[in-house]
Design a protein around this motif. Structure first.
Motif, PDB file in Angstrom:
ATOM      1  N   LYS A 162      32.252  30.664  11.661  1.00 22.85           N
ATOM      2  CA  LYS A 162      31.005  31.148  12.258  1.00 22.85           C
ATOM      3  C   LYS A 162      30.442  30.147  13.261  1.00 22.85           C
ATOM      4  CE  LYS A 162      28.023  33.228   9.400  1.00 22.85           C
ATOM      5  NZ  LYS A 162      27.951  34.674   9.713  1.00 22.85           N
TER       6      LYS A 162
ATOM      7  N   TYR B  19      19.790  41.416   7.067  1.00 20.91           N
ATOM      8  CA  TYR B  19      20.325  40.299   7.843  1.00 20.91           C
ATOM      9  C   TYR B  19      21.734  40.607   8.355  1.00 20.91           C
ATOM     10  CZ  TYR B  19      16.450  37.525   6.036  1.00 20.91           C
ATOM     11  OH  TYR B  19      15.190  37.059   5.727  1.00 20.91           O
TER      12      TYR B  19
ATOM     13  N   ASN C 185      23.586  38.592  10.988  1.00 20.72           N
ATOM     14  CA  ASN C 185      24.208  37.323  10.622  1.00 20.72           C
ATOM     15  C   ASN C 185      25.711  37.484  10.391  1.00 20.72           C
ATOM     16  OD1 ASN C 185      23.965  34.470   9.873  1.00 20.72           O
ATOM     17  ND2 ASN C 185      24.363  35.144   7.763  1.00 20.72           N
ATOM     18  N   HIS C 186      26.149  38.704  10.247  1.00 21.15           N
ATOM     19  CA  HIS C 186      27.576  38.996   9.996  1.00 21.15           C
ATOM     20  C   HIS C 186      28.304  39.442  11.263  1.00 21.15           C
ATOM     21  CE1 HIS C 186      31.209  40.561   8.238  1.00 21.15           C
ATOM     22  NE2 HIS C 186      30.863  41.830   8.354  1.00 21.15           N
TER      23      HIS C 186
ATOM     24  N   LEU D 277      21.972  29.452  11.800  1.00 21.73           N
ATOM     25  CA  LEU D 277      23.084  30.073  11.086  1.00 21.73           C
ATOM     26  C   LEU D 277      22.824  30.060   9.589  1.00 21.73           C
ATOM     27  CD1 LEU D 277      26.334  28.660  12.771  1.00 21.73           C
ATOM     28  CD2 LEU D 277      25.615  31.051  12.718  1.00 21.73           C
ATOM     29  N   GLY D 278      23.131  31.175   8.927  1.00 18.86           N
ATOM     30  CA  GLY D 278      23.155  31.237   7.477  1.00 18.86           C
ATOM     31  C   GLY D 278      24.607  31.406   7.060  1.00 18.86           C
TER      32      GLY D 278
ATOM     33  N   PHE E 177      16.722  31.567   5.399  1.00 16.08           N
ATOM     34  CA  PHE E 177      16.786  31.714   6.842  1.00 16.08           C
ATOM     35  C   PHE E 177      15.588  31.062   7.523  1.00 16.08           C
ATOM     36  CE2 PHE E 177      19.787  34.898   5.455  1.00 16.08           C
ATOM     37  CZ  PHE E 177      20.807  34.781   6.393  1.00 16.08           C
TER      38      PHE E 177
END
Length: 387
Positions: free
Chosen positions: A107, A70, A73-74, A33-34, A207
């Motif tokens: 998240k 990325y 990631n969202h 996870l970022g 990442f």
């Protein structure tokens, strides 16, 4: 090169399976996870938000671009924000915003229903909730987030315990705290802290992250890295570890009152001894000469001081701190930084500064290793200026 093991005091750890030479790439890890860390960022690549950012076409939250590399990631929170129509208005993109401290917890929670593989990693991580819950404000914050997820975001399945674990995992295992983003890594999270660590991070957390050895690591030795700035006063480091990561450091450096013979953060007595635990180890006089708060203020001044200011405070520093003390070392580091930047080494090339530079390198080697980033940086500058 290494394997997972266990330790009664620490739980899961990593140990070397062979001798590892200095300056060897030891570990590379991919973030599961970022996450934002309190400031407005692109929820994809986590770049700091600017006026050029655009709203996500689905949920309306800020992205650097709809073609962000990325963007995946969202994805999880995007679906939740879109369905619940939850949006915020940001008046200043440079200031912290509470919602960007809540999104990271969200998240992590969302993995439970959406990614079994990543969730299994999260479940295996320590959350130190037994310590965190002693703070009433933490309990209130977690309850607020849990209620918000259920009522405002429509996540009726989220329990208080889900949020507690997510919050604790983030506090305990998030790498990059203090910036605008942080990351959770499946392997790096097993690295224990040491103020005399044998690994150093290459570059900044992203990442993907890489660690290299900065000293010889023997087979069977635990792999460690420093969670805090090792070039700080020992009480400051220990307090940070206690308040942020909820543990008392018992590494080799912390257990050695002389810090490997450097007395790096220990003041010297007039008799020539050193104040360990507030008592001189030679004449038994009680109490150091300069309060910790004054030392911290001086360090802050040194960190931003121009050359003229350093010249004015030089005599005060040298009169109160020995050559291998942190304050003197930081003074010399700042001096070398400015001299190489201004290309004025010839105007300041004197025996005293050369001696201070040599002492700095010896001290950094003992504290952090010959392949630690501070040593490598200032060895290069010293040779450029004086050799």
């Amino acid at each position: 090169m290494f394997k997972e093991s266990t330790c009664d005091a620490k739980g899961r750890i990593l140990v070397a399976t062979q001798d590892i030479q200095p300056n060897t790439i030891v570990l590379q890890d991919q973030a599961i996870l970022g996450l934002p860390d309190g400031y407005p960022v692109c929820l994809g690549c986590l770049e700091p938000a600017t006026e050029k950012f655009i709203p996500c076409q689905s949920c309306g939250w800020l992205l650097c671009d709809n073609t962000c590399p990325y963007i995946e990631n969202h994805q999880l929170e995007c679906e939740v924000f879109t369905k619940s129509k939850f949006k915020i208005k940001l008046e200043d993109l440079t200031k912290r915003h509470m919602i960007y401290s809540i999104v990271p917890v969200l998240k992590i929670v969302l993995l439970k229903e959406n990614c079994e593989k990543k969730q299994s990693v999260i479940e295996s991580l320590m959350d130190h909730w037994e310590d965190l819950q002693e703070n009433p404000q933490t309990i209130m914050l977690v309850k607020y987030m849990a209620a918000m997820f259920r009522k405002q975001l429509g996540l009726s399945w989220v329990s208080d315990q889900d949020v507690q674990h997510a919050f604790g995992v983030l506090k305990t295992n998030g790498l990059g705290h203090g910036g605008r983003s942080c990351f959770v890594y499946p392997t790096v999270c097993l690295l224990s802290h040491s103020c005399s660590a044998n690994l150093d991070i290459v570059g900044s957390p992203n990442f993907q992250v890489t660690f290299r050895s900065k000293k010889l690591i023997k087979a069977g030795e635990e792999l460690t890295w420093s969670y805090a700035n090792i070039l700080d006063l020992k009480p400051v480091i220990r307090n940070q570890l206690r308040t942020v990561w909820n543990f008392e450091c018992t590494c080799e450096r912390c257990l050695d009152p002389t810090e490997f013979g450097t007395n790096f953060t220990t003041q010297q007595c007039d008799c020539g001894g050193y104040f360990h635990e507030e008592t001189c180890d030679k004449c038994l006089k009680h109490g150091g000469r300069i309060p910790l708060s004054e030392q911290s203020e001086l360090l802050q001044l040194i960190n931003r001081a121009p050359l003229t200011t350093l010249q004015k405070i030089e005599s005060t520093i040298l009169a109160n701190y020995h050559y291998s003390h942190l304050v003197t070392c930081r003074y010399v580091m700042r001096m070398l930084d400015l001299l190489v930047e201004l290309e004025e080494a010839n105007n300041y090339k004197n025996k005293q500064l050369v001696t201070q530079g040599e002492t700095l390198l010896k001290t950094l080697e003992k504290i952090d290793g010959r392949y630690g980033r501070p040593y490598l940086k200032y060895e290069k500058i010293f040779n450029l200026l004086f050799n």
